[in-house]
Design an enzyme around this catalytic site. Structure first.
Site, short mmCIF file in Angstrom:
data_model
loop_
_atom_site.label_atom_id
_atom_site.label_comp_id
_atom_site.label_asym_id
_atom_site.label_seq_id
_atom_site.Cartn_x
_atom_site.Cartn_y
_atom_site.Cartn_z
N LYS A 1 0.78 -1.39 -0.05
CA LYS A 1 -0.04 -0.07 0.04
C LYS A 1 0.92 1.20 0.03
O LYS A 1 0.55 2.52 -0.23
CB LYS A 1 -0.87 -0.11 1.27
N LYS B 1 3.59 4.59 5.38
CA LYS B 1 4.66 3.66 5.43
C LYS B 1 5.80 4.13 4.27
O LYS B 1 6.86 3.77 4.49
CB LYS B 1 3.89 2.23 5.15
N ASN C 1 -0.92 -8.62 1.36
CA ASN C 1 -1.72 -8.79 2.53
C ASN C 1 -1.39 -10.26 2.93
O ASN C 1 -0.72 -11.42 2.33
CB ASN C 1 -3.46 -8.89 2.21
N LEU D 1 -2.65 -13.57 4.99
CA LEU D 1 -3.85 -14.30 5.27
C LEU D 1 -3.97 -14.60 6.78
O LEU D 1 -3.20 -15.00 7.55
CB LEU D 1 -3.72 -15.76 4.65
N GLY D 2 -5.04 -14.25 7.34
CA GLY D 2 -5.52 -14.47 8.80
C GLY D 2 -4.83 -13.41 9.71
O GLY D 2 -5.04 -13.58 10.89
N SER D 3 -4.14 -12.52 9.10
CA SER D 3 -3.54 -11.61 10.20
C SER D 3 -4.60 -10.70 11.08
O SER D 3 -5.64 -10.46 10.32
CB SER D 3 -2.51 -10.64 9.38
N VAL E 1 -9.21 -9.66 5.73
CA VAL E 1 -10.77 -10.16 5.51
C VAL E 1 -11.08 -11.49 5.80
O VAL E 1 -12.07 -11.72 6.05
CB VAL E 1 -10.60 -9.88 3.84
N THR F 1 -16.35 -4.69 -0.62
CA THR F 1 -16.64 -3.45 -1.09
C THR F 1 -16.92 -3.20 -2.32
O THR F 1 -17.62 -2.34 -3.06
CB THR F 1 -15.50 -2.86 -0.62
N GLU G 1 -9.36 3.30 -0.36
CA GLU G 1 -9.31 1.96 -0.81
C GLU G 1 -9.12 2.05 -2.25
O GLU G 1 -9.91 2.50 -3.02
CB GLU G 1 -10.46 0.97 -0.25
#
Length: 613
Positions: free
Chosen positions: A405, A417, A444, A446-448, A452, A469, A540
């Site tokens: 991002k 960042k 991203n 997973l599961g952090s 999502v 979204t 986003e």
């Protein structure tokens, strides 16, 4: 019982060896009778000694395998050699047929090994029958006729109480078709699961391919769903490094399996050379990334790991977990905020870490749009405090956890960042700086926390709807274990000033992610759980990017790590704008924060909420 049986088998083998060698003359010759009787006791002594030496009296015959057969051959060979020494040195070979030694050696293996195999065959036949008789047993089909499949089959047979009744294998390797493993046939390929399941009454499919890619798993899962068969799998191969494959590892297919990625190869010697017996500090140590860094560091035997964290409760639970694992390194919980210069200084003054993994950050995009000043304070000025003190205390390496991002950011979180990356590159230019500053950028996890996946799971548990979204929104994903392993590898490779980019594979549609999670929950999208599209949140993007224009991507020696060869040249502008930003933050001037961020990061496209009429 075991020793007398071995005595009997040794005597029978020796008798058969004489009888085979001499035939009728053995029974008609007093001399050969005397030789046989006089040498039987010494033979028994050396053979029993060799069996004891190779622990043949300790094994369970019902579980005999290839390893046991090798030990029988070794023990028989040792016994024969010792007996030969007795015959030719003590007896000087007088009247002894030499070929009897070789014949007895062969008979000994056949009888000692054969009796064990008979016991095992009888047990397996009994177990197979008992499995079928269990009222709760279920017919299972094993996908993958490899080593993992073989181990699973063996344990199912050895453990009838598990209630698994294997009917066969399927494997996409055509050369394995119609072959047999432990008497069990390879019945076809994964595309034949439906017809095989119907023919053999299969109730569950076990996917025993730990190294399989996501595409393969998705295909098998899709076939099972079409056939209405339950399916389970083994963990990802990266999680099996220190574990033996067994039925306790069988679990439901998870979303990580469907996205499946190749196992990470690490330069263990390079990493161990840098981290072994060192003091390492991890900021944000109790977060999803920070805590995984802490767990992974244990592999490299650091002397001490400083768990720098401001969330007391999360740190408490992490410390409990580490204590249960009884790891060799010392773990020091240290409550503190990276924005608190005095507290950070106290930590560095006390422990003098050689490495800092900086994972402390605000990362929730919509929340940071609502609280931009806090994002600036934490992500930018917290990083600067930590970097300045790292230089003062001569920290060897400083590794920043960054994000995709930060590329052409459209939100405050990404912009802050990116500024953190620029700060590190600026510090790397200091002439007498002893610290190597490195940033690692990835997508991203997973599961952090805040991802999502946990959100979707909660929505599914509540009966829906699952909210997305935008129907076309995509994201890059990797598992937390893979991300952290690559962060540690990149940190070891870095020499200062680099921004490393992790290979993220293909972008995944969030809609596909949601549908697969619904299927894995045993439900059907649209029928059982609705998917509702809302709208893009402030800041986003529909598509995430991993590169900045003008950055040269250079391949490293690691196939999953790239380095961005781009340095910020406008140092003076960065310093002036950081000063202005600091002033704005202190007076909480929200209206100008994004403007200053844009001056520092020209590619930043801030979101401005519509003004009230």
């Amino acid at each position: 019982m075991i020793v007398p049986m071995h005595v009997a088998l040794i005597a029978i083998s020796y008798f058969l060896a004489f009888a085979s060698r001499l035939e009728v003359s053995f029974f008609n010759s007093d001399m050969y009778h005397r030789v046989f009787i006089s040498t039987l006791a010494p033979l028994l002594a050396v053979r029993l000694f060799s069996y004891w030496y190779f622990d043949l009296f300790q094994g369970l015959w019902r579980y005999v395998g290839v390893t046991d057969l090798k030990d029988i051959i070794k023990a028989s060979l040792l016994g024969t050699m010792l007996f030969a020494l007795y015959v030719f040195i003590v007896m000087r070979g007088e009247g002894f047929p030499r070929s009897v030694l070789a014949i007895d050696f062969i008979y000994n293996i056949v009888l000692i090994g054969g009796i064990r195999m008979i016991v095992r065959m009888f047990r397996e036949a009994t177990v197979k029958s008992s499995i079928k008789d269990l009222p709760e047993s279920k017919n299972v089909l094993i996908v993958g006729a490899g080593s993992a499949g073989e181990m699973i089959l063996r344990e199912m047979r050895n453990n009838p109480r598990l209630g698994y009744n294997p009917v066969g294998f399927v494997d996409d390797d055509v050369s394995k078709h119609k072959t047999r493993m432990h008497g069990m046939s390879v019945l076809g390929s994964s595309s034949d699961i439906t017809s095989i399941a119907s023919q053999y009454g299969v109730e569950e499919v076990i996917i025993a391919i730990p190294s399989a890619k996501g595409k393969t798993i998705r295909k098998i899962v899709s076939t099972c769903k079409t056939a209405g068969i339950r399916f389970k799998t083994l963990p990802y191969i990266g999680d099996l490094i220190d574990s033996r494959v067994n039925t306790s590892l069988i679990r439901d297919v998870a979303i990580e399996d469907l996205l499946g990625r190749d196992a990470v190869s690490l330069d263990m010697s390079l990493i161990a050379q840098q981290l072994a017996n060192k003091v390492i500090m991890v900021t944000g140590a109790a977060g999803s990334i920070g805590s995984e860094i802490v767990r992974q560091l244990a592999r490299f035997h650091p002397q001490k790991v400083i768990l720098f964290e401001r969330a007391e409760n999360d740190l408490f639970h992490l410390e409990l977990e580490l204590k249960k694992r009884k790891l060799s390194a010392a773990y020091v919980p240290f409550i503190g905020d990276i924005r608190d210069e005095d507290r950070v200084r106290e930590c560095l003054e006390t422990y003098h870490p050689s490495h800092i993994f900086h994972a402390a950050a605000y990362k929730h995009v919509p929340m940071m749009e609502e609280n931009p000043i806090e994002a600036v304070k934490n992500n930018i000025f917290g990083t600067r405090v930590l970097a300045d003190l790292a230089i003062d205390y001569k920290v060897d390496k400083f590794v920043l956890i960054s994000t995709d991002k930060a590329v052409c950011p459209t939100n405050v979180m990404g912009a802050t960042k990116r500024v953190a990356e620029l700060i590190l590159q600026e510090k790397s230019k200091i002439h007498d700086c002893m610290t190597q500053f490195i940033a690692v950028r990835f997508g991203n996890v997973l599961g952090s926390n805040g991802s999502v996946i946990p959100l979707f799971k909660k929505q599914i548990e509540e009966g829906g709807p699952v909210t997305i979204t935008h129907p076309d929104i995509t994201r890059y994903f990797m598992t937390v274990s893979e991300a952290v392993q690559l962060v540690i590898q990149a940190g070891a490779m870095g020499r200062g000033g680099e921004i490393f980019l992790l290979e993220m594979g293909e972008a995944v549609k969030i809609r596909d992610l949601a549908e697969n999670l619904i299927y894995l929950s045993g439900l059907t999208p649209g029928d059982d759980i609705e998917i509702v599209y809302t709208s893009l949140r402030p800041g986003e993007k529909i598509y995430e990017e991993l590169l900045l224009s003008g950055e040269n991507v250079i391949k490293t020696d690691h196939n999953k790590i790239w380095v961005l060869n781009h340095q910020n040249e406008e140092s003076e502008r960065l310093l002036l704008n950081l000063k202005d930003l600091d002033s704005l933050g202190k007076i909480h001037n929200l209206s100008e924060v994004k403007d200053i961020l844009k001056k520092i990061v020209p590619e930043y496209k801030p979101y401005f909420p519509p003004r009230s009429p």
